[in-house]
Design an enzyme around this catalytic site. Structure first.
Site, short mmCIF file in Angstrom:
data_model
loop_
_atom_site.label_atom_id
_atom_site.label_comp_id
_atom_site.label_asym_id
_atom_site.label_seq_id
_atom_site.Cartn_x
_atom_site.Cartn_y
_atom_site.Cartn_z
CG ASP A 7 -1.67 1.22 1.45
OD1 ASP A 7 -2.31 1.66 0.48
OD2 ASP A 7 -1.62 1.77 2.57
NE ARG A 8 0.53 7.39 -2.68
CZ ARG A 8 -0.02 8.39 -3.39
NH1 ARG A 8 0.22 8.49 -4.68
NH2 ARG A 8 -0.80 9.27 -2.80
CG ASP A 9 -1.66 7.51 0.08
OD1 ASP A 9 -0.52 7.91 -0.26
OD2 ASP A 9 -2.66 7.64 -0.64
CG ASN A 50 -8.01 1.50 -3.28
OD1 ASN A 50 -7.70 0.76 -4.21
ND2 ASN A 50 -8.75 1.10 -2.26
MG LIG Z 1 -3.20 3.07 3.24
#
Ligand SMILES: [Mg+2]
Ligand SMILES: [Zn+2]
Length: 172
Positions: A7-9, A50
């Site tokens: 995941d990024r954030d 996302n």
């Molecule tokens: Mg996240």
């Protein structure tokens, strides 16, 4: 090959809620070191994120690509190669096949990299949707932080990406 779907954030960089300014990109504590260890150990790294801010009008596709280019550049300076930055641009209402916990982003990566051994791979993220995605595609899962600890049933929980990398390197 073994992969880590990241995941990024809230996992690699600070969760800014629809980050649109590349200048505001900040790595989370332990993220770069964790990625470095995983990459050095031979894991192929994929970012799976996302980005409904695109459809919500909080950022343009151009901006998103600039942010991913910057992230890629900063990581490359540390000797870390991310194989792909996959993103879902859709709004939840669109019920697309790619928005996590749906699996299409990973499926597309698997088509491009058919040698990925999912059972030997990990999905890492700070939300239960990341854990669900990993379970759906058949990887092991690590939840970062305790935000969704009550909701998700990950294989492991880690404080940050550094601790996650320690778990992965220890458990294999
Ligand atoms: Mg996240
Ligand atoms: Zn989508």
């Amino acid at each position: 090959m073994r992969a880590v779907f990241l995941d990024r954030d809230g996992t690699i960089i600070e969760d800014m809620v629809y980050l649109s300014d590349p200048e505001r990109l900040r790595f989370l504590k332990g993220a770069v070191e964790g990625l470095k260890r995983l990459y050095s150990a031979g894991y192929e790294l994929f970012v799976v994120t996302n980005q409904s801010g695109l459809k919500r009008g909080f950022l343009s596709l151009e901006r998103l690509l600039v942010i991913h280019r910057k992230l890629d550049l900063l990581l490359r300076r540390e000797g870390i190669i991310v194989k792909k930055f996959a993103f879902c641009p859709h709004h939840p209402n669109e019920r697309c096949r790619c928005r996590k916990p749906e699996t299409f982003m990973v499926k597309r990566i698997l088509k491009e990299y058919p040698d990925i051994d999912l059972e030997e791979s990990y999905t890492v993220g700070d939300k239960y949707t990341d854990v669900l995605l990993g379970q759906k595609v058949g990887t092991k899962t690590i939840l970062i932080g305790d935000r969704d600890a009550g909701k998700a049933r990950p294989d492991y929980i880690a404080r940050d990406l550094l601790q996650a990398s320690e778990i992965i390197l220890k458990k294999g």
